[in-house]
Design a protein around this motif. Structure first.
Motif, PDB file in Angstrom:
ATOM      1  N   MET A   1       7.065  -3.842  -7.292  1.00 32.61           N
ATOM      2  CA  MET A   1       5.995  -3.637  -7.289  1.00 32.61           C
ATOM      3  C   MET A   1       4.741  -2.013  -6.109  1.00 32.61           C
ATOM      4  N   ILE A   2       4.795  -1.073  -6.599  1.00 30.73           N
ATOM      5  CA  ILE A   2       4.347  -0.336  -5.501  1.00 30.73           C
ATOM      6  C   ILE A   2       2.741  -0.781  -5.090  1.00 30.73           C
ATOM      7  N   THR A   3       2.527  -0.988  -3.823  1.00 28.72           N
ATOM      8  CA  THR A   3       1.229  -0.849  -3.088  1.00 28.72           C
ATOM      9  C   THR A   3       0.942  -0.023  -2.636  1.00 28.72           C
ATOM     10  N   PHE A   4      -0.746   0.741  -1.838  1.00 33.73           N
ATOM     11  CA  PHE A   4      -1.066   1.281  -1.489  1.00 33.73           C
ATOM     12  C   PHE A   4      -1.515   0.749   0.296  1.00 33.73           C
ATOM     13  N   GLU A   5      -1.402  -0.083   0.430  1.00 28.77           N
ATOM     14  CA  GLU A   5      -1.815  -0.620   1.208  1.00 28.77           C
ATOM     15  C   GLU A   5      -1.238   0.539   2.559  1.00 28.77           C
ATOM     16  N   PRO A   6      -1.068   0.629   2.140  1.00 29.02           N
ATOM     17  CA  PRO A   6       0.365   1.324   3.901  1.00 29.02           C
ATOM     18  C   PRO A   6      -1.137   2.955   3.521  1.00 29.02           C
ATOM     19  N   LEU A   7      -1.707   3.676   2.805  1.00 32.08           N
ATOM     20  CA  LEU A   7      -2.656   5.052   2.429  1.00 32.08           C
ATOM     21  C   LEU A   7      -4.038   4.445   2.578  1.00 32.08           C
ATOM     22  N   PHE A   8      -4.294   3.289   3.016  1.00 33.69           N
ATOM     23  CA  PHE A   8      -5.579   2.367   3.462  1.00 33.69           C
ATOM     24  C   PHE A   8      -5.296   2.618   5.372  1.00 33.69           C
ATOM     25  N   THR A  30     -13.501   6.180 -10.322  1.00 29.41           N
ATOM     26  CA  THR A  30     -12.419   6.155 -11.419  1.00 29.41           C
ATOM     27  C   THR A  30     -10.913   5.952 -10.781  1.00 29.41           C
ATOM     28  N   GLU A  31     -10.339   6.774  -9.881  1.00 28.54           N
ATOM     29  CA  GLU A  31      -9.137   6.508  -9.017  1.00 28.54           C
ATOM     30  C   GLU A  31      -9.234   5.728  -7.899  1.00 28.54           C
ATOM     31  N   THR A  32     -10.069   5.632  -7.144  1.00 25.15           N
ATOM     32  CA  THR A  32     -10.321   5.193  -5.922  1.00 25.15           C
ATOM     33  C   THR A  32     -10.541   3.514  -6.360  1.00 25.15           C
ATOM     34  N   THR A  33     -11.033   3.473  -7.503  1.00 26.08           N
ATOM     35  CA  THR A  33     -11.040   1.574  -8.130  1.00 26.08           C
ATOM     36  C   THR A  33      -9.381   1.475  -8.366  1.00 26.08           C
ATOM     37  N   ARG A  34      -8.818   2.770  -8.760  1.00 28.30           N
ATOM     38  CA  ARG A  34      -7.583   1.829  -9.457  1.00 28.30           C
ATOM     39  C   ARG A  34      -6.217   1.844  -7.789  1.00 28.30           C
ATOM     40  N   ARG A  36      -7.267   0.648  -4.618  1.00 37.62           N
ATOM     41  CA  ARG A  36      -7.437  -0.716  -4.428  1.00 37.62           C
ATOM     42  C   ARG A  36      -7.511  -1.659  -5.689  1.00 37.62           C
ATOM     43  N   SER A  37      -6.377  -1.587  -6.463  1.00 37.07           N
ATOM     44  CA  SER A  37      -6.300  -2.632  -7.721  1.00 37.07           C
ATOM     45  C   SER A  37      -4.637  -2.199  -8.151  1.00 37.07           C
ATOM     46  N   ASP A  38      -4.244  -1.204  -7.213  1.00 38.86           N
ATOM     47  CA  ASP A  38      -2.253  -1.347  -7.144  1.00 38.86           C
ATOM     48  C   ASP A  38      -2.272  -0.797  -8.805  1.00 38.86           C
ATOM     49  N   HIS A  39      -2.497   0.213  -9.084  1.00 39.95           N
ATOM     50  CA  HIS A  39      -2.166   0.211 -10.565  1.00 39.95           C
ATOM     51  C   HIS A  39      -1.549   1.645 -10.488  1.00 39.95           C
ATOM     52  N   ASN A  40      -1.147   1.525 -12.107  1.00 39.26           N
ATOM     53  CA  ASN A  40      -0.376   3.003 -11.792  1.00 39.26           C
ATOM     54  C   ASN A  40      -0.483   4.375 -11.739  1.00 39.26           C
ATOM     55  N   PHE A  41      -0.035   5.232 -11.133  1.00 33.74           N
ATOM     56  CA  PHE A  41      -0.070   6.161 -11.129  1.00 33.74           C
ATOM     57  C   PHE A  41       0.726   7.737 -11.694  1.00 33.74           C
ATOM     58  N   ARG A  42       1.113   8.682 -11.412  1.00 33.63           N
ATOM     59  CA  ARG A  42       1.692   9.677 -12.357  1.00 33.63           C
ATOM     60  C   ARG A  42       2.410  10.171 -10.216  1.00 33.63           C
ATOM     61  N   LEU A  43       3.061  11.096 -10.681  1.00 37.22           N
ATOM     62  CA  LEU A  43       3.724  11.826  -9.682  1.00 37.22           C
ATOM     63  C   LEU A  43       2.899  12.550  -8.818  1.00 37.22           C
ATOM     64  N   SER A  44       2.764  13.508  -9.878  1.00 41.77           N
ATOM     65  CA  SER A  44       1.656  14.373  -9.433  1.00 41.77           C
ATOM     66  C   SER A  44       0.480  13.819  -8.271  1.00 41.77           C
ATOM     67  N   PHE A  45      -0.059  12.600  -8.062  1.00 41.23           N
ATOM     68  CA  PHE A  45      -0.860  12.252  -8.389  1.00 41.23           C
ATOM     69  C   PHE A  45      -0.532  11.634  -6.623  1.00 41.23           C
ATOM     70  N   ILE A  46       0.024  11.146  -6.238  1.00 43.56           N
ATOM     71  CA  ILE A  46       0.700  10.811  -4.770  1.00 43.56           C
ATOM     72  C   ILE A  46       1.432  13.011  -4.527  1.00 43.56           C
ATOM     73  N   GLY A  47       1.432  13.311  -5.244  1.00 41.53           N
ATOM     74  CA  GLY A  47       2.184  14.831  -4.787  1.00 41.53           C
ATOM     75  C   GLY A  47      -0.169  15.792  -4.008  1.00 41.53           C
ATOM     76  N   PHE A  63       6.707  -0.263  -1.852  1.00 43.87           N
ATOM     77  CA  PHE A  63       7.351  -0.988  -2.908  1.00 43.87           C
ATOM     78  C   PHE A  63       7.919  -2.494  -2.259  1.00 43.87           C
ATOM     79  N   ILE A  64       7.587  -2.979  -2.574  1.00 46.01           N
ATOM     80  CA  ILE A  64       7.380  -4.859  -2.805  1.00 46.01           C
ATOM     81  C   ILE A  64       8.163  -4.860  -3.965  1.00 46.01           C
ATOM     82  N   PRO A  65       9.102  -5.547  -3.394  1.00 41.90           N
ATOM     83  CA  PRO A  65      10.543  -6.132  -4.603  1.00 41.90           C
ATOM     84  C   PRO A  65       9.213  -7.248  -5.078  1.00 41.90           C
ATOM     85  N   TYR A  66      10.401  -7.895  -6.905  1.00 37.71           N
ATOM     86  CA  TYR A  66       9.674  -8.476  -7.587  1.00 37.71           C
ATOM     87  C   TYR A  66      10.409  -8.909  -7.730  1.00 37.71           C
ATOM     88  N   ASP A  67      10.038 -10.703  -8.122  1.00 35.80           N
ATOM     89  CA  ASP A  67      10.530 -11.410  -8.972  1.00 35.80           C
ATOM     90  C   ASP A  67      10.857 -11.027 -10.694  1.00 35.80           C
TER      91      ASP A  67
END
Length: 75
Positions: A1-8, A30-34, A36-47, A63-67
């Motif tokens: 899972m990808i988390t945005f916690e470091p962003l905050f 809308t992106e702020t809501t996404r 906060r929910s750790d939804h998927n984004f395109r790399l262009s958004f990260i850029g 990146f947080i490893p998942y089961d």
């Protein structure tokens, strides 16, 4: 899972708010809501975030490893 916690953490350390980023046209409400929910984004958004914040992706996402049982969207 990808988390945005470091962003905050990054935003807090640099006294930047999501509202300011919306006002500056970097992200939409809308992106702020996404974020906060750790939804998927395109790399262009990260850029776009990295360009605005003058940082590297590892400064704002983690990146947080998942089961193996979890859905990974890998087919």
């Amino acid at each position: 899972m990808i988390t945005f916690e470091p962003l905050f953490n990054y935003l807090k350390e640099h006294n930047i708010t999501l509202y300011r980023m919306i006002k500056d046209g970097v992200i939409t409400p809308t992106e702020t809501t996404r974020i906060r929910s750790d939804h998927n984004f395109r790399l262009s958004f990260i850029g776009r975030l990295c360009k605005y914040l003058e940082c590297q992706p590892e400064d704002i996402i983690e990146f947080i490893p998942y089961d193996d049982d979890e859905d990974t969207d890998i087919q």
